[in-house]
Design a protein around this motif. Structure first.
Motif, PDB file in Angstrom:
ATOM      1  N   GLU A  84       0.834  -1.207   0.000  1.00  0.00           N
ATOM      2  CA  GLU A  84       0.000   0.000   0.000  1.00  0.00           C
ATOM      3  C   GLU A  84       0.875   1.266   0.000  1.00  0.00           C
ATOM      4  N   LEU A  85       1.928   1.245   0.826  1.00  0.00           N
ATOM      5  CA  LEU A  85       2.802   2.422   0.877  1.00  0.00           C
ATOM      6  C   LEU A  85       3.476   2.663  -0.474  1.00  0.00           C
ATOM      7  N   ASN A  86       3.978   1.599  -1.077  1.00  0.00           N
ATOM      8  CA  ASN A  86       4.630   1.762  -2.384  1.00  0.00           C
ATOM      9  C   ASN A  86       3.655   2.314  -3.413  1.00  0.00           C
ATOM     10  N   ARG A  87       2.408   1.848  -3.335  1.00  0.00           N
ATOM     11  CA  ARG A  87       1.402   2.330  -4.285  1.00  0.00           C
ATOM     12  C   ARG A  87       1.152   3.825  -4.069  1.00  0.00           C
ATOM     13  N   LEU A  88       1.001   4.222  -2.816  1.00  0.00           N
ATOM     14  CA  LEU A  88       0.723   5.631  -2.531  1.00  0.00           C
ATOM     15  C   LEU A  88       1.916   6.516  -2.902  1.00  0.00           C
ATOM     16  N   LEU A  89       3.116   6.041  -2.588  1.00  0.00           N
ATOM     17  CA  LEU A  89       4.311   6.843  -2.913  1.00  0.00           C
ATOM     18  C   LEU A  89       4.509   6.962  -4.423  1.00  0.00           C
ATOM     19  N   GLY A  90       4.055   5.942  -5.139  1.00  0.00           N
ATOM     20  CA  GLY A  90       4.221   5.949  -6.593  1.00  0.00           C
ATOM     21  C   GLY A  90       3.291   6.908  -7.305  1.00  0.00           C
ATOM     22  N   GLN A  91       2.311   7.426  -6.590  1.00  0.00           N
ATOM     23  CA  GLN A  91       1.337   8.316  -7.238  1.00  0.00           C
ATOM     24  C   GLN A  91       1.865   9.733  -7.440  1.00  0.00           C
ATOM     25  N   GLU A  92       2.836  10.136  -6.627  1.00  0.00           N
ATOM     26  CA  GLU A  92       3.376  11.499  -6.709  1.00  0.00           C
ATOM     27  C   GLU A  92       4.883  11.467  -6.471  1.00  0.00           C
ATOM     28  N   GLN A  93       5.556  12.546  -6.821  1.00  0.00           N
ATOM     29  CA  GLN A  93       6.992  12.677  -6.533  1.00  0.00           C
ATOM     30  C   GLN A  93       7.154  13.449  -5.223  1.00  0.00           C
ATOM     31  N   TYR A  94       7.001  12.762  -4.098  1.00  0.00           N
ATOM     32  CA  TYR A  94       7.098  13.443  -2.804  1.00  0.00           C
ATOM     33  C   TYR A  94       8.558  13.715  -2.454  1.00  0.00           C
ATOM     34  N   SER A  95       8.795  14.898  -1.898  1.00  0.00           N
ATOM     35  CA  SER A  95      10.169  15.209  -1.506  1.00  0.00           C
ATOM     36  C   SER A  95      10.392  14.952  -0.014  1.00  0.00           C
ATOM     37  N   ASP A  96       9.315  14.735   0.739  1.00  0.00           N
ATOM     38  CA  ASP A  96       9.452  14.618   2.193  1.00  0.00           C
ATOM     39  C   ASP A  96       9.025  13.242   2.717  1.00  0.00           C
ATOM     40  N   SER A  97       9.128  12.218   1.857  1.00  0.00           N
ATOM     41  CA  SER A  97       8.635  10.903   2.281  1.00  0.00           C
ATOM     42  C   SER A  97       9.543  10.235   3.320  1.00  0.00           C
ATOM     43  N   GLU A  98      10.766  10.733   3.476  1.00  0.00           N
ATOM     44  CA  GLU A  98      11.671  10.096   4.447  1.00  0.00           C
ATOM     45  C   GLU A  98      11.787  10.907   5.737  1.00  0.00           C
ATOM     46  N   GLN A  99      10.942  11.946   5.873  1.00  0.00           N
ATOM     47  CA  GLN A  99      11.109  12.854   7.010  1.00  0.00           C
ATOM     48  C   GLN A  99      10.910  12.164   8.355  1.00  0.00           C
ATOM     49  N   PHE A 100       9.995  11.199   8.422  1.00  0.00           N
ATOM     50  CA  PHE A 100       9.751  10.573   9.722  1.00  0.00           C
ATOM     51  C   PHE A 100      10.898   9.635  10.110  1.00  0.00           C
ATOM     52  N   GLU A 101      11.421   8.932   9.127  1.00  0.00           N
ATOM     53  CA  GLU A 101      12.578   8.073   9.425  1.00  0.00           C
ATOM     54  C   GLU A 101      13.785   8.910   9.842  1.00  0.00           C
ATOM     55  N   GLN A 102      13.957  10.064   9.186  1.00  0.00           N
ATOM     56  CA  GLN A 102      15.094  10.924   9.541  1.00  0.00           C
ATOM     57  C   GLN A 102      14.918  11.521  10.944  1.00  0.00           C
ATOM     58  N   THR A 103      13.702  11.899  11.269  1.00  0.00           N
ATOM     59  CA  THR A 103      13.452  12.450  12.604  1.00  0.00           C
ATOM     60  C   THR A 103      13.676  11.375  13.669  1.00  0.00           C
ATOM     61  N   ALA A 104      13.182  10.177  13.385  1.00  0.00           N
ATOM     62  CA  ALA A 104      13.382   9.074  14.328  1.00  0.00           C
ATOM     63  C   ALA A 104      14.874   8.779  14.493  1.00  0.00           C
ATOM     64  N   ALA A 105      15.620   8.866  13.391  1.00  0.00           N
ATOM     65  CA  ALA A 105      17.065   8.614  13.468  1.00  0.00           C
ATOM     66  C   ALA A 105      17.763   9.706  14.281  1.00  0.00           C
ATOM     67  N   ALA A 106      17.355  10.955  14.079  1.00  0.00           N
ATOM     68  CA  ALA A 106      17.964  12.056  14.841  1.00  0.00           C
ATOM     69  C   ALA A 106      17.666  11.888  16.328  1.00  0.00           C
ATOM     70  N   LEU A 107      16.440  11.454  16.647  1.00  0.00           N
ATOM     71  CA  LEU A 107      16.090  11.240  18.054  1.00  0.00           C
ATOM     72  C   LEU A 107      16.879  10.075  18.645  1.00  0.00           C
ATOM     73  N   LEU A 108      17.102   9.055  17.835  1.00  0.00           N
ATOM     74  CA  LEU A 108      17.904   7.926  18.304  1.00  0.00           C
ATOM     75  C   LEU A 108      19.337   8.382  18.594  1.00  0.00           C
ATOM     76  N   LEU A 109      19.888   9.186  17.684  1.00  0.00           N
ATOM     77  CA  LEU A 109      21.248   9.695  17.897  1.00  0.00           C
ATOM     78  C   LEU A 109      21.315  10.562  19.156  1.00  0.00           C
ATOM     79  N   ALA A 110      20.241  11.314  19.399  1.00  0.00           N
ATOM     80  CA  ALA A 110      20.225  12.199  20.567  1.00  0.00           C
ATOM     81  C   ALA A 110      20.181  11.411  21.873  1.00  0.00           C
ATOM     82  N   GLY A 111      19.597  10.220  21.826  1.00  0.00           N
ATOM     83  CA  GLY A 111      19.433   9.477  23.066  1.00  0.00           C
ATOM     84  C   GLY A 111      20.321   8.267  23.223  1.00  0.00           C
ATOM     85  N   CYS A 112      21.045   7.936  22.168  1.00  0.00           N
ATOM     86  CA  CYS A 112      21.851   6.711  22.199  1.00  0.00           C
ATOM     87  C   CYS A 112      23.329   7.079  22.196  1.00  0.00           C
TER      88      CYS A 112
END
Lengths: 185, 281
Positions: free
Chosen positions: B30-58
């Protein structure tokens, strides 16, 4: 010549592969230890993560974020998949002792990258219960179901808090001054 | 301006789920289908935020164990051999280019100059790409030994005692129509090559081919990732080195799927293109 080891890997510099290990090995190992059950599991995961990194190096864009965040993103993706797979297989391996971590305003180390420090400041502005959900998920590696069990919360509430929390942290990271009341609401 | 994922509530839900808890097979589709409908520039923002939070706490407080570092260095050398030096050989294109150069050589003077200019330009481009490396290499006497081509390496491997070979069989997927080719795998060296003729070209920005190795000792549910690769539009034979992410004890089958750029950790097998079962014995 670029200073980014990932860019040099993408350009075909084979020596950068080894430099990547020396530069980021400790980081990847620390993350893997945090999000795996055993030391042996962490060692396997680190090997998989580095292959992922080398393959994905061409996707690194310095204008979008630091190498550390890119590497942590790739590492988390692999580790989450391993956790999910391990849960699906009903793993009963005993969990090695790992300390409980939390965020502080300045991040956990002086060398923490700027994005991590900004993220630490942002997450400290969230409501304590929302911060706790993020903490259990992102730092302790608990699944949404495990968080729901641990906090005696409906699963839907955990998912909503996780989503809102991440969106708010993102907004706070991009906004210099945000009214904390607005965030907490 | 690129649309934002934030305007699609379901997309946000799936992206947060991916960033924090992982996705199951149907959610992934489902995610691949939705992402394939448009050229989103911010589709990785949540993973990047989660990674930054992990770096901040680990805290990065534990050095890499020496034995693991050694294994990683060996892994890096193997990766460099198989990937960095020659990622994909489009033998058809190389042959066509050589034939064109040879046939162009005795032609008119202007055409010949143009051909030489093209060769000189391509050499300069190649040199520019490797210049940083050349600048840092210690100056040693150069012995001009030509590197074996992927085709030669494949042939050498096939001649090794104990190596196995399996032919590709196409599925009903359109990309597999008229595909021929094979897999050569050396279980002892844990290396091998896949060869294709007629496999449809892909757009690497939209999708990539991914190779999988089914190991009898691991079960069918979790094949080992054998690497992602592209097929250029120029046609001809394509040979790709196999990069097995985990040791393969007993290869039972090789398969190729079409996945999102960069490949996936677990395939939903929504587009299974080719399979190559290994005959027993």
């Amino acid at each position: 010549m670029t200073d980014f080891v990932l860019t040099r890997i993408a350009q075909g510099d084979s020596r950068a592969l080894r430099e990547c290990i020396d530069q980021f090995g400790s980081l990847v190992w620390s993350i893997a230890r945090r999000l795996t059950r055993t030391r042996a599991d962490a060692e396997d995961a680190v090997q998989e993560i580095f292959t992922d990194l080398w393959r994905s190096a061409s996707r690194f864009d310095a204008s979008q974020g630091s190498e550390k965040v890119f590497i942590a993103t790739i590492a988390r993706r692999r580790l989450i998949d391993r956790l999910r797979r391990s849960a699906a297989q009903g793993s009963t391996e005993s969990i090695d002792d790992v300390e409980t971590l939390t965020w502080t305003e300045s991040g956990n180390k002086a060398e923490t990258c700027a994005e991590a420090q900004t993220a630490a400041r942002a997450v400290m502005q969230l409501r304590p219960e929302q911060r706790q959900v993020l903490e259990l998920g992102l730092l302790q590696g608990l699944s949404h179901s495990e968080i729901a069990d641990a906090l005696k919360m409906p699963l839907g509430t955990v998912k909503t808090m996780m989503r809102r929390g991440l969106i708010q942290v993102r907004q706070l990271m991009g906004v210099t001054s945000v009214d904390s009341d607005e965030v907490a609401s | 301006m690129s649309p934002s994922v934030m305007n699609n509530e379901r997309l946000v839900e799936l992206l947060v789920q991916r960033a924090t808890d992982g996705l199951n097979a149907s959610e992934r589709v489902e995610l691949n289908r939705l992402l394939g409908q448009e050229q989103y520039s911010d589709s990785e923002q949540f993973e990047q935020t989660a990674a930054a939070l992990l770096l901040a706490g680990c805290p990065e407080d534990e050095p890499l164990p020496d034995d693991l570092r050694e294994r990683l260095l060996n892994q890096a050398d193997a990766f460099a051999t198989q990937n960095v030096a020659s990622p994909v050989a489009d033998l058809g294109a190389i042959r066509a280019q050589r034939a064109q150069e040879i046939s162009a050589a005795p032609a008119r003077g202007g055409g010949s100059k143009l051909a030489w200019f093209a060769v000189a330009a391509s050499l300069l481009i190649a040199l520019a790409g490797w210049w940083p490396r050349l600048m840092n290499e210690p100056t040693e006497p150069q012995v001009n030994i030509p590197e074996p081509t992927l085709e030669q390496r494949r042939d050498q491997l096939m001649a090794q005692a104990g190596s196995i070979r399996a032919d590709w069989k196409g599925t009903e997927d359109a990309a597999a129509a008229n595909v021929t080719g094979d897999v050569v795998w050396d279980p002892r060296a844990q290396t091998g090559y896949v060869r294709f003729h007629g496999l449809a070209a892909n757009n690497p920005k939209q999708s990539q081919y991914q190779l999988w190795i089914f190991d009898k000792t691991r079960g069918d549910q979790y094949p080992v990732d054998g690497g992602v690769f592209d097929v250029p539009a120029s046609g001809g034979d394509v040979i790709v080195p196999i990069l097995a992410k985990l040791p393969i004890s007993d290869a039972a089958m090789f398969a190729v799927t079409i996945e999102r750029p960069g490949g996936v950790v677990v395939s939903d097998r929504g587009r299974l293109v080719l399979v190559a079962p290994v005959s027993a014995g």
